[in-house]
Enzyme design. Structure first.
Site, mmCIF file in Angstrom:
data_model
loop_
_atom_site.group_PDB
_atom_site.id
_atom_site.type_symbol
_atom_site.label_atom_id
_atom_site.label_comp_id
_atom_site.label_asym_id
_atom_site.label_seq_id
_atom_site.Cartn_x
_atom_site.Cartn_y
_atom_site.Cartn_z
ATOM 1 N N GLY A 126 1.104 -1.357 0.010
ATOM 2 C CA GLY A 126 0.029 0.082 -0.058
ATOM 3 C C GLY A 126 0.820 1.359 0.156
ATOM 4 O O GLY A 126 0.406 2.259 0.610
ATOM 5 N N ASN A 171 1.590 -2.279 5.423
ATOM 6 C CA ASN A 171 0.725 -0.948 5.437
ATOM 7 C C ASN A 171 -0.433 -1.006 4.670
ATOM 8 O O ASN A 171 -1.549 -0.353 5.125
ATOM 9 C CB ASN A 171 1.619 0.206 4.848
ATOM 10 N N SER A 185 -3.832 1.271 14.010
ATOM 11 C CA SER A 185 -4.654 2.252 13.915
ATOM 12 C C SER A 185 -4.916 2.304 15.383
ATOM 13 O O SER A 185 -4.981 1.434 16.310
ATOM 14 C CB SER A 185 -5.999 2.289 13.026
ATOM 15 N N TYR A 188 -13.514 -2.334 10.569
ATOM 16 C CA TYR A 188 -12.440 -1.708 10.576
ATOM 17 C C TYR A 188 -11.537 -2.027 11.652
ATOM 18 O O TYR A 188 -10.318 -2.339 11.815
ATOM 19 C CB TYR A 188 -12.337 -0.544 10.045
ATOM 20 N N LYS A 194 -7.870 -3.858 12.826
ATOM 21 C CA LYS A 194 -6.704 -3.238 13.117
ATOM 22 C C LYS A 194 -6.370 -3.819 14.772
ATOM 23 O O LYS A 194 -5.069 -4.139 15.132
ATOM 24 C CB LYS A 194 -7.053 -1.708 13.621
#
Length: 258
Positions: free
Chosen positions: A13, A91, A143, A157, A161
């Site tokens: 990424g 990433n 994150s 999400y 993480k």
């Protein structure tokens, strides 16, 4: 101290946003950088820009990290180009909005395929080269959302993480005998391309919730990734470090009112 000249780095990424910031810092430090992304146009632009920054080599490899075979191809191409792999910055990630009440199975499996499976596949693909390095480094982009905070629409999400940190802790134990460290960076609100579309008022409102008074930059994440990749950071492993300008510290906005 903190010499990265000639170190070979994979950044998944790596063509946009935080990944681009990570790749930029490594390139400026003289590392050889392989950026992986899905868009060939973005890859070509990124490689051309990074080649102007430092003394190292830069390559781009089209990669969907949710596909294990493509991760294997990324590792092989990097070893072919640079002679080895010293650092993997896992990433690549996606962050689509999906309220819990209406989230579909496809949305759930899709985000895990990239954010979690992609982390496993990228590290697994590079593992032999990291072992051969003798001082391999794995840096995950997690994150604050999930491990520390929550945000409506991002339950899936946040779960991915947090899952990365579970992976990190056991991987750090398993890989320690090979002198490989595994750490994670937890970005807060970072100024990336997507945020700019929301306008200055939106960005200013976000900044007001951060004690530092501003959003971070992708390079802020890159600086920590670069430090964790050094030989001097060899005694740091299994750690999750927030880079958020103090965002997670206040109990409420009143705590930072001026």
């Amino acid at each position: 101290m903190f010499d990265l000249q000639g170190r070979s780095v994979v950044v998944t990424g790596g063509t946009k946003g935080i990944g681009r910031g990570i790749a930029t810092v490594f390139a400026r430090a003289g590392a050889n950088v392989a950026v992986a992304g899905r868009s060939t146009a973005d890859i070509d632009t990124c490689v051309a820009d990074l080649e102007q920054l430092g003394s190292g080599k830069v390559i781009g490899v089209q990669t969907d990290v949710s596909d294990r075979d493509q991760c294997e191809a990324l590792a092989s191409r990097t070893v072919e180009a640079f002679g080895g792999i010293d650092v993997v910055c896992a990433n690549a990630g996606v962050f689509p909005d999906a309220p819990l009440a209406t989230m579909t199975p496809e949305q759930l499996t899709g985000i895990f395929a990239v954010n979690v499976n992609g982390t496993f596949y990228a590290v697994q693909a590079c593992l032999d080269a990291l072992i051969a390095s003798g001082s391999g480094r794995v840096v995950l982009t997690s994150s604050i959302t999930g491990p520390i905070t929550g945000y409506p629409g991002w339950s899936h999400y946040g779960a991915t993480k947090a899952a990365q940190l579970g992976f990190m802790r056991t991987a750090a134990i398993e890989l320690a005998p090979h002198k490989i460290t595994v750490n994670a960076i937890l970005p807060g609100n970072i100024m990336t391309e997507g945020l700019l579309d929301n306008g200055e008022e939106y960005i200013a409102s976000m900044a007001r919730s951060i004690p530092a008074g501003a959003l971070g930059t992708p390079e802020d994440i890159g600086h920590l990734a670069a430090f964790l990749a050094t030989k001097e950071a060899g005694y740091i492993t299994g750690q999750a470090i927030a880079v958020d300008g103090g965002q997670v510290l206040p109990e409420s906005l009143d705590a930072i009112a001026t």
